[in-house]
Structure formats: structure tokens, C-alpha cells
Design a protein around this motif. Structure first.
Motif, mmCIF file in Angstrom:
data_model
loop_
_atom_site.group_PDB
_atom_site.id
_atom_site.type_symbol
_atom_site.label_atom_id
_atom_site.label_comp_id
_atom_site.label_asym_id
_atom_site.label_seq_id
_atom_site.Cartn_x
_atom_site.Cartn_y
_atom_site.Cartn_z
ATOM 1 N N TYR A 73 15.180 10.011 -3.725
ATOM 2 C CA TYR A 73 15.656 10.738 -2.548
ATOM 3 C C TYR A 73 16.869 10.070 -1.911
ATOM 4 O O TYR A 73 17.661 10.738 -1.241
ATOM 5 N N SER A 74 17.018 8.774 -2.108
ATOM 6 C CA SER A 74 18.217 8.098 -1.614
ATOM 7 C C SER A 74 19.451 8.644 -2.330
ATOM 8 O O SER A 74 20.473 8.947 -1.702
ATOM 9 N N PHE A 75 19.345 8.782 -3.645
ATOM 10 C CA PHE A 75 20.438 9.379 -4.421
ATOM 11 C C PHE A 75 20.693 10.811 -3.973
ATOM 12 O O PHE A 75 21.839 11.227 -3.771
ATOM 13 N N LEU A 76 19.619 11.576 -3.806
ATOM 14 C CA LEU A 76 19.756 12.991 -3.482
ATOM 15 C C LEU A 76 20.399 13.186 -2.110
ATOM 16 O O LEU A 76 21.209 14.099 -1.916
ATOM 17 N N ASN A 77 20.051 12.326 -1.160
ATOM 18 C CA ASN A 77 20.694 12.381 0.150
ATOM 19 C C ASN A 77 22.196 12.129 0.031
ATOM 20 O O ASN A 77 23.009 12.855 0.617
ATOM 21 N N LYS A 78 22.564 11.104 -0.712
ATOM 22 C CA LYS A 78 23.990 10.807 -0.895
ATOM 23 C C LYS A 78 24.694 11.963 -1.587
ATOM 24 O O LYS A 78 25.809 12.347 -1.209
ATOM 25 N N TYR A 79 24.038 12.499 -2.601
ATOM 26 C CA TYR A 79 24.626 13.620 -3.338
ATOM 27 C C TYR A 79 24.907 14.794 -2.403
ATOM 28 O O TYR A 79 26.004 15.375 -2.420
ATOM 29 N N PHE A 80 23.921 15.137 -1.582
ATOM 30 C CA PHE A 80 24.078 16.286 -0.688
ATOM 31 C C PHE A 80 25.223 16.068 0.292
ATOM 32 O O PHE A 80 26.104 16.924 0.435
ATOM 33 N N TRP A 81 25.255 14.942 0.989
ATOM 34 C CA TRP A 81 26.265 14.733 2.028
ATOM 35 C C TRP A 81 27.641 14.466 1.434
ATOM 36 O O TRP A 81 28.659 14.881 2.011
ATOM 37 N N TYR A 82 27.694 13.802 0.298
ATOM 38 C CA TYR A 82 28.979 13.524 -0.350
ATOM 39 C C TYR A 82 29.711 14.834 -0.668
ATOM 40 O O TYR A 82 30.881 15.020 -0.298
ATOM 41 N N TYR A 83 29.037 15.757 -1.342
ATOM 42 C CA TYR A 83 29.702 16.986 -1.765
ATOM 43 C C TYR A 83 29.812 18.009 -0.643
ATOM 44 O O TYR A 83 30.702 18.864 -0.676
ATOM 45 N N SER A 84 28.953 17.917 0.350
ATOM 46 C CA SER A 84 29.055 18.839 1.477
ATOM 47 C C SER A 84 30.287 18.553 2.325
ATOM 48 O O SER A 84 30.909 19.476 2.862
ATOM 49 N N PHE A 85 30.653 17.259 2.438
ATOM 50 C CA PHE A 85 31.742 16.877 3.344
ATOM 51 C C PHE A 85 33.025 16.448 2.642
ATOM 52 O O PHE A 85 34.049 16.291 3.311
ATOM 53 N N HIS A 86 32.996 16.237 1.349
ATOM 54 C CA HIS A 86 34.204 15.757 0.674
ATOM 55 C C HIS A 86 35.379 16.682 0.981
ATOM 56 O O HIS A 86 35.232 17.900 1.058
ATOM 57 N N ASN A 87 36.545 16.094 1.160
ATOM 58 C CA ASN A 87 37.714 16.882 1.551
ATOM 59 C C ASN A 87 38.049 17.971 0.539
ATOM 60 O O ASN A 87 38.539 19.039 0.896
ATOM 61 N N ALA A 88 37.777 17.707 -0.733
ATOM 62 C CA ALA A 88 38.028 18.708 -1.777
ATOM 63 C C ALA A 88 36.779 19.562 -1.977
ATOM 64 O O ALA A 88 35.655 19.080 -1.857
ATOM 65 N N ASP A 89 36.986 20.842 -2.271
ATOM 66 C CA ASP A 89 35.864 21.724 -2.609
ATOM 67 C C ASP A 89 35.457 21.448 -4.052
ATOM 68 O O ASP A 89 36.150 21.850 -4.988
ATOM 69 N N LEU A 90 34.333 20.793 -4.237
ATOM 70 C CA LEU A 90 33.943 20.314 -5.557
ATOM 71 C C LEU A 90 32.718 21.023 -6.131
ATOM 72 O O LEU A 90 32.153 20.573 -7.125
ATOM 73 N N LEU A 91 32.332 22.147 -5.512
ATOM 74 C CA LEU A 91 31.188 22.893 -6.043
ATOM 75 C C LEU A 91 31.379 24.383 -5.768
ATOM 76 O O LEU A 91 30.541 25.048 -5.177
ATOM 77 N N THR A 92 32.497 24.907 -6.231
ATOM 78 C CA THR A 92 32.855 26.289 -5.892
ATOM 79 C C THR A 92 32.790 27.250 -7.067
ATOM 80 O O THR A 92 32.903 28.461 -6.869
ATOM 81 N N ASN A 93 32.627 26.746 -8.279
ATOM 82 C CA ASN A 93 32.613 27.633 -9.441
ATOM 83 C C ASN A 93 31.612 27.123 -10.471
ATOM 84 O O ASN A 93 31.031 26.043 -10.315
ATOM 85 N N THR A 94 31.407 27.892 -11.529
ATOM 86 C CA THR A 94 30.380 27.523 -12.502
ATOM 87 C C THR A 94 30.777 26.310 -13.337
ATOM 88 O O THR A 94 29.901 25.607 -13.846
ATOM 89 N N THR A 95 32.075 26.053 -13.472
ATOM 90 C CA THR A 95 32.489 24.813 -14.145
ATOM 91 C C THR A 95 32.008 23.608 -13.346
ATOM 92 O O THR A 95 31.423 22.664 -13.897
#
Length: 383
Positions: free
Chosen positions: A166-188
Motif C-alpha cells: 500500500y505504500s507503493f500504491l499510495n505513491k503511485y496514485f499521488w505521483y500520477y494524479s499530480f504530475h505536471n504531465a498527463d501520463l495516463l490519458t490513453n491506452t498506450t
């Protein structure tokens, strides 16, 4: 009703698309079939007791899944999203099944036997995914999840995972939610993420690249159902379990809170009409999510559009500083209230202070990851 007769026409040797067209023409309500309806129909299997063949009805399985989490707002996640979550799991379990993506073309290839094979573990993964959002991140409603694809990637992580980190999962969630670049917008991006989380699941190790965030993007963030960063900010506020100003030991967010309204009850800390009348800030600053807090409806109505110096005095009890910190609200506003002096550029100062609190909260959540802050706004706070 047991002897009620219906008429039917059996069609052979035609494609699913043709069946859909026929249905849409003869259906009196004019309802269009969606991909979920099609998959339900294609995977349906009637029970044959003589040959020991069980029946299969995907819609019933989905409804039962929703009933098992009926107390959660995530029971409202739509059929299409659940179908895509299922497709991801089937692709992982059966690489040869031909489910190469989550688009309708590939969802149409889902087969009964594959769904049956993964269903038990899929249900567990879905329940853990919703529990993670609901009870670990304290995000009490799907409307605030920054990326819809997070449902899919996190379900993939929980699938057949007896020891989730869950420590990893927390970091994963907040990292990609707030990163300046949109890094989860398409199927690639989606399949890259699934590979990433599954690598961690397999090896218990993970490595994040440098985290970049623009202060100006926070400064100019507004509430929008479709805005990834707006949802991320509101999720972070919710994650800190903000307390009620009038009843400091009570969390202001609850299941009922989300159930009774289409939007979370958001309060302008510096009320809109007060700002307009006083002229202390621009419209952009007024509508910034840095000027927003969760409040109970009763407290929100009581505060109305009053000067924050005045309404804060009514809540200035020993616990108020703790309450404000639970909202990531800088206590400098309380100092102004106690001194009964509001600086000319008060909202500008307040927004910058709150941005810093938000960034510090993020830095703690992303401990061990290189954290890079920049400011594209060239913002200047007058003295």
C-alpha cells in the motif's frame, strides 16, 4: 405469467452489428445497444441440467458485485468501466485470448469461459480497488478519481495479489494524479502503467522518475468534473479527512455527504461576493481551488458571503488551528482574524501559502522520489 407466450424470430448467419441494427429498428423505446449489452448477450448461456452445463448471465454477476459493495459510492461505477476492468484482467490471465486492448472492438471478443475463469479473483481485486479509494485514500466518491484508467491499473495490481504494497500504491496514485504531465490519458499509457504495477507486484520493487509540478497550475486550478488536476486537488483535500469547523471532532465528508449531492459541497474561504465588493482579488484568484474548502451545508449557509475575518471569530476555539490544518488551510488567515486586519493582497498571500502546504503534503506522500517544483507564472507577491 409462467405460461406467457412470446414470439421470436431466429436469425442465423449474421453479424452482431446487423443484430444491433435490427434491435434498434424494432425496439419501441428506440434504445441503442451499448457494448455492455452486446457482451451480455454474446456471453449468455442457458442452463442445461441434463448435460450438467451451468447457466451464465454477466449482467446478473455485475449486479451481484454491486450489491456486495452497496454501502460504497463506488457501487455506482458504470458498466463500461467494469467491463474494461474485466478485459484487463482477462488479457493478463489469457494473453492468447485476443483481448489486445479495452476498446469496444476488443471488448466484443470477451468469451464466457474466460470471464468464468477469472471472475472469483476479479471480484476480489475490484473490491480491494474500491476499498483503497474509499477507506485508505478517503476519497468517498468516484467523481473525484483523477483518471478513470486508475480503476483499471489498480485492479490489475490487486488481481491475484496476496501481499499488496500500500505504500507503493499510495505513491503511485499521488505521483500520477499530480504530475505536471498527463501520463495516463490513453491506452498506450494504460498498458505501460499496468506493466509498471505488475513489475512491482512480481518483484516487490519500484522506481519512479523525477516528479515535476508547476505551482502555477495549482494556482489556476478550478473545479471541473473533467479536470484531472482539479480532481486530484479535491482528492488530496479529502484524503486529509477535513473536520467540521463547527464540530471539530467530526469529519465533514461522509457517504451521505456525497450521496445527497451531485457535487461535493464546496465553500469559498474568501466568499465570491465579499471579493467582488471589496475588490481584493481577481476572478481567477477567487475561483482558484486554493480558495476552496469542504464544509457541511449548514456551516456553508451560515458563513454565506461574509468577511472571513468576521466569520472565523465565531469558530475560533482551541481546536480551530487543528481543524484548519486538516483542510490544508494556512493559519495565517486566523492570525488576520484575531488581529482584525486583512492585508490588501490577502487572497494572493493566502493562495501562495496554501500552495506551499499542498506541496509539502505531496512531498511527504512521495518520500524518496526526486521532487521538482517550478513556477511558470512568474508570480510576485507585493509586500
Amino acid at each position: 405469467m409462467a405460461n406467457y407466450k412470446i414470439s421470436f424470430i431466429e436469425l442465423r448467419g449474421i453479424e452482431v452489428a446487423e443484430v444491433c441494427q435490427i434491435f434498434e429498428r424494432i425496439n419501441q423505446a428506440g434504445k441503442l445497444l451499448n457494448i455492455f449489452d452486446i457482451v451480455v448477450a454474446k456471453t449468455f448461456r442457458i442452463e442445461d441440467k441434463k448435460n450438467n452445463i451451468s447457466g451464465f448471465y454477466l449482467r446478473e454477476l455485475i449486479n451481484n458485485l454491486r450489491e456486495s459493495i452497496a454501502n460504497s459510492q463506488y457501487a455506482r461505477v458504470d458498466d463500461w468501466t467494469l467491463l474494461q476492468m474485466l478485459a484487463v484482467v482477462i488479457k493478463l490471465e489469457f494473453p492468447e485470448a485476443g483481448i489486445q486492448n479495452i476498446t469496444d472492438m476488443y471488448l466484443n471478443k470477451l468469451k464466457t469461459e474466460h470471464i468464468e475463469a477469472v471472475w472469483s479473483n476479479f471480484k476480489i481485486a475490484v473490491a480491494k480497488t474500491f476499498d483503497f479509494f474509499d477507506n485508505i485514500l478517503h476519497i468517498k466518491g468516484g467523481r473525484l478519481i483523477p483518471y478513470r484508467y486508475l480503476y483499471l491499473t489498480i485492479t490489475a495490481y490487486f488481481y491475484r495479489n496476496d501481499k499488496p504494497d500500500y505504500s507503493f500504491l499510495n505513491k503511485y496514485f499521488w505521483y500520477y494524479s499530480f504530475h505536471n504531465a498527463d501520463l495516463l490519458t490513453n491506452t498506450t499509457h494504460l498498458w505501460q502503467h499496468i506493466y509498471f504495477v505488475n513489475q512491482q507486484k512480481a518483484n516487490s520493487t519500484s522506481s519512479f522518475n523525477k516528479f515535476d509540478i508547476d505551482k502555477n497550475s495549482l494556482r489556476k486550478s478550478f473545479y471541473s468534473y473533467k479536470g484531472r488536476l482539479s480532481r486530484a486537488i479535491l482528492s488530496l483535500y479529502a484524503n486529509h479527512k477535513p473536520q467540521d469547523w463547527a464540530k471539530p471532532h467530526r469529519d465533514v465528508l461522509s457517504d451521505v455527504y456525497y450521496l445527497l449531492t451531485d457535487k461535493p459541497n464546496l465553500h469559498h474561504i474568501f466568499p465570491v461576493n465579499f471579493i467582488k465588493q471589496s475588490g481584493i482579488a481577481s476572478q481567477i484568484e477567487c475561483d482558484s481551488l486554493m480558495n476552496i474548502a469542504y464544509l457541511s451545508q449548514i456551516t456553508n449557509l451560515k458563513i454565506s458571503d461574509r468577511n472571513p475575518l468576521n466569520y472565523l471569530k465565531e469558530y475560533d476555539e482551541p481546536d480551530l488551528e487543528t481543524v484548519l490544518r486538516s483542510h490544508l488551510i494556512p493559519t495565517i488567515i486566523l492570525e488576520w482574524s484575531r488581529a482584525d486586519v486583512l492585508p490588501e493582497n490577502a487572497l494572493t498571500i493566502f493562495i501562495e501559502e496554501r500552495i506551499n502546504l499542498l506541496l509539502e503534503a505531496l512531498r511527504l506522500k512521495l518520500e524518496g522520489i526526486e521532487f521538482n517544483i517550478f513556477d511558470m507564472g512568474n508570480h510576485y507577491i507585493p509586500k
